[in-house]
Design a protein around this motif. Sequence first.
Motif, PDB file in Angstrom:
ATOM      1  N   SER A  32      -0.489  -5.479   0.601  1.00  0.00           N
ATOM      2  CA  SER A  32      -0.214  -5.798   1.999  1.00  0.00           C
ATOM      3  C   SER A  32       0.955  -6.772   2.133  1.00  0.00           C
ATOM      4  N   ALA A  33       1.196  -7.214   3.346  1.00  0.00           N
ATOM      5  CA  ALA A  33       2.275  -8.167   3.628  1.00  0.00           C
ATOM      6  C   ALA A  33       1.867  -9.610   3.360  1.00  0.00           C
ATOM      7  N   VAL A  34       0.609  -9.846   2.972  1.00  0.00           N
ATOM      8  CA  VAL A  34       0.181 -11.217   2.690  1.00  0.00           C
ATOM      9  C   VAL A  34       0.540 -11.587   1.251  1.00  0.00           C
ATOM     10  N   ASP A  35       0.794 -12.874   1.052  1.00  0.00           N
ATOM     11  CA  ASP A  35       1.206 -13.350  -0.264  1.00  0.00           C
ATOM     12  C   ASP A  35       0.046 -13.768  -1.160  1.00  0.00           C
ATOM     13  N   GLU A  36      -1.024 -14.282  -0.542  1.00  0.00           N
ATOM     14  CA  GLU A  36      -2.099 -14.853  -1.353  1.00  0.00           C
ATOM     15  C   GLU A  36      -3.411 -14.889  -0.580  1.00  0.00           C
ATOM     16  N   LEU A  37      -4.511 -14.643  -1.282  1.00  0.00           N
ATOM     17  CA  LEU A  37      -5.847 -14.917  -0.765  1.00  0.00           C
ATOM     18  C   LEU A  37      -6.135 -16.379  -1.080  1.00  0.00           C
ATOM     19  N   LEU A 123       8.208 -12.588  21.372  1.00  0.00           N
ATOM     20  CA  LEU A 123       8.416 -12.752  19.934  1.00  0.00           C
ATOM     21  C   LEU A 123       7.202 -12.283  19.144  1.00  0.00           C
ATOM     22  N   MET A 124       6.008 -12.675  19.582  1.00  0.00           N
ATOM     23  CA  MET A 124       4.795 -12.285  18.852  1.00  0.00           C
ATOM     24  C   MET A 124       4.573 -10.780  18.917  1.00  0.00           C
ATOM     25  N   ARG A 125       4.923 -10.153  20.020  1.00  0.00           N
ATOM     26  CA  ARG A 125       4.805  -8.692  20.120  1.00  0.00           C
ATOM     27  C   ARG A 125       5.641  -8.032  19.028  1.00  0.00           C
ATOM     28  N   ARG A 126       6.875  -8.494  18.873  1.00  0.00           N
ATOM     29  CA  ARG A 126       7.764  -7.923  17.849  1.00  0.00           C
ATOM     30  C   ARG A 126       7.234  -8.204  16.440  1.00  0.00           C
ATOM     31  N   ILE A 127       6.816  -9.444  16.201  1.00  0.00           N
ATOM     32  CA  ILE A 127       6.325  -9.824  14.877  1.00  0.00           C
ATOM     33  C   ILE A 127       5.058  -9.057  14.519  1.00  0.00           C
ATOM     34  N   MET A 128       4.091  -9.024  15.434  1.00  0.00           N
ATOM     35  CA  MET A 128       2.811  -8.367  15.133  1.00  0.00           C
ATOM     36  C   MET A 128       2.983  -6.868  14.922  1.00  0.00           C
ATOM     37  N   ARG A 129       3.777  -6.218  15.743  1.00  0.00           N
ATOM     38  CA  ARG A 129       3.991  -4.770  15.563  1.00  0.00           C
ATOM     39  C   ARG A 129       4.595  -4.482  14.200  1.00  0.00           C
ATOM     40  N   GLY A 130       5.619  -5.239  13.826  1.00  0.00           N
ATOM     41  CA  GLY A 130       6.259  -5.024  12.529  1.00  0.00           C
ATOM     42  C   GLY A 130       5.348  -5.356  11.366  1.00  0.00           C
ATOM     43  N   MET A 131       4.669  -6.484  11.452  1.00  0.00           N
ATOM     44  CA  MET A 131       3.779  -6.929  10.374  1.00  0.00           C
ATOM     45  C   MET A 131       2.625  -5.947  10.175  1.00  0.00           C
ATOM     46  N   MET A 132       2.017  -5.511  11.258  1.00  0.00           N
ATOM     47  CA  MET A 132       0.851  -4.642  11.114  1.00  0.00           C
ATOM     48  C   MET A 132       1.256  -3.231  10.685  1.00  0.00           C
ATOM     49  N   GLN A 133       2.461  -2.794  11.027  1.00  0.00           N
ATOM     50  CA  GLN A 133       2.927  -1.514  10.497  1.00  0.00           C
ATOM     51  C   GLN A 133       3.158  -1.637   8.995  1.00  0.00           C
ATOM     52  N   ARG A 134       3.702  -2.781   8.557  1.00  0.00           N
ATOM     53  CA  ARG A 134       3.877  -3.000   7.111  1.00  0.00           C
ATOM     54  C   ARG A 134       2.529  -3.020   6.399  1.00  0.00           C
ATOM     55  N   MET A 135       1.504  -3.589   7.050  1.00  0.00           N
ATOM     56  CA  MET A 135       0.165  -3.613   6.455  1.00  0.00           C
ATOM     57  C   MET A 135      -0.357  -2.178   6.272  1.00  0.00           C
ATOM     58  N   ALA A 136      -0.261  -1.372   7.320  1.00  0.00           N
ATOM     59  CA  ALA A 136      -0.738   0.014   7.245  1.00  0.00           C
ATOM     60  C   ALA A 136       0.056   0.804   6.206  1.00  0.00           C
ATOM     61  N   ASP A 137       1.376   0.633   6.197  1.00  0.00           N
ATOM     62  CA  ASP A 137       2.213   1.333   5.217  1.00  0.00           C
ATOM     63  C   ASP A 137       1.888   0.886   3.794  1.00  0.00           C
ATOM     64  N   GLY A 138       1.638  -0.396   3.608  1.00  0.00           N
ATOM     65  CA  GLY A 138       1.284  -0.907   2.288  1.00  0.00           C
ATOM     66  C   GLY A 138      -0.025  -0.326   1.786  1.00  0.00           C
ATOM     67  N   LEU A 139      -1.012  -0.243   2.677  1.00  0.00           N
ATOM     68  CA  LEU A 139      -2.288   0.372   2.290  1.00  0.00           C
ATOM     69  C   LEU A 139      -2.088   1.835   1.946  1.00  0.00           C
ATOM     70  N   ALA A 140      -1.285   2.536   2.732  1.00  0.00           N
ATOM     71  CA  ALA A 140      -1.038   3.953   2.490  1.00  0.00           C
ATOM     72  C   ALA A 140      -0.378   4.211   1.146  1.00  0.00           C
ATOM     73  N   SER A 141       0.488   3.316   0.723  1.00  0.00           N
ATOM     74  CA  SER A 141       1.228   3.542  -0.528  1.00  0.00           C
ATOM     75  C   SER A 141       0.608   2.856  -1.737  1.00  0.00           C
ATOM     76  N   SER A 142      -0.541   2.221  -1.542  1.00  0.00           N
ATOM     77  CA  SER A 142      -1.142   1.416  -2.613  1.00  0.00           C
ATOM     78  C   SER A 142      -1.940   2.198  -3.636  1.00  0.00           C
ATOM     79  N   SER A 143      -2.269   3.387  -3.316  1.00  0.00           N
ATOM     80  CA  SER A 143      -3.247   4.110  -4.120  1.00  0.00           C
ATOM     81  C   SER A 143      -2.661   4.764  -5.352  1.00  0.00           C
ATOM     82  N   SER A 144      -3.543   5.161  -6.231  1.00  0.00           N
ATOM     83  CA  SER A 144      -3.132   5.886  -7.434  1.00  0.00           C
ATOM     84  C   SER A 144      -2.733   7.320  -7.119  1.00  0.00           C
ATOM     85  N   ALA A 145      -3.057   7.804  -5.914  1.00  0.00           N
ATOM     86  CA  ALA A 145      -2.747   9.182  -5.548  1.00  0.00           C
ATOM     87  C   ALA A 145      -1.301   9.346  -5.079  1.00  0.00           C
ATOM     88  N   GLN A 146      -0.560   8.268  -4.929  1.00  0.00           N
ATOM     89  CA  GLN A 146       0.809   8.356  -4.422  1.00  0.00           C
ATOM     90  C   GLN A 146       1.766   8.780  -5.512  1.00  0.00           C
TER      91      GLN A 146
END
Length: 146
Positions: A32-37, A123-146
Motif C-alpha cells: 500500500s501507500a503506507v510506510d509502516e505499521l 486539497l483533501m479531496r485531491r489527496i484522498m482520491r489519489g491516495m486511495m486509488q494508489r491503495m487500491a492499485d497497490g492491493l491489485a498488484s500485490s498478489s502472486s497472480a500478477q
Amino acid sequence: MVLTYAARAVSAAPRRELWSLLLDAASWPSWSAVDELVLEESEGLAPDGRDGVGATRAFRTGRVVTVERITALDPPRRLAYEGVRSAFISDYAAVIELDETSSGGTVIRWSGSYTARRGTGWLMRRIMRGMMQRMADGLASSSSAQ
C-alpha cells in the motif's frame, strides 16, 4: 462538509488472497501507500495476521500517523473501518469490497467519506482520491497472480 472518494482496481489474484492481505496490517507497507505499521500505537492485532473487528491499526505515511479501527467484516467480501485519529480529517469511514470476476480475479472497490478541516476541502479531496486509488492499485498488484 462531507467529502467522499471511490477507487476501483482489478486484480488477477483470487479474492481470498487479497482478503488475507487486507486483514494482515503487517502486510500493508509492502503493497500500500503506507510506510509502516506502528505497533506501539496499534491494539488488538492478531498474531496470525487475521485482524478482527475492533482491531486498531496505526499506519505511518511520511511523518503522519493515522489510526483506524476495523468496524465490520464480511469474509472474504467486505471490510469496513473508521478513523480514530488523523491530523487532517475527521468522521472518516471507509469500506473495501472485493468481488470475484468471471476469470477468477477480483474487482476491488475502496470508498469512503470524511470531513476536512475548514478551508482544506479542495486539497483533501485531491489527496484522498489519489491516495486511495494508489491503495487500491497497490492491493491489485500485490498478489502472486500478477
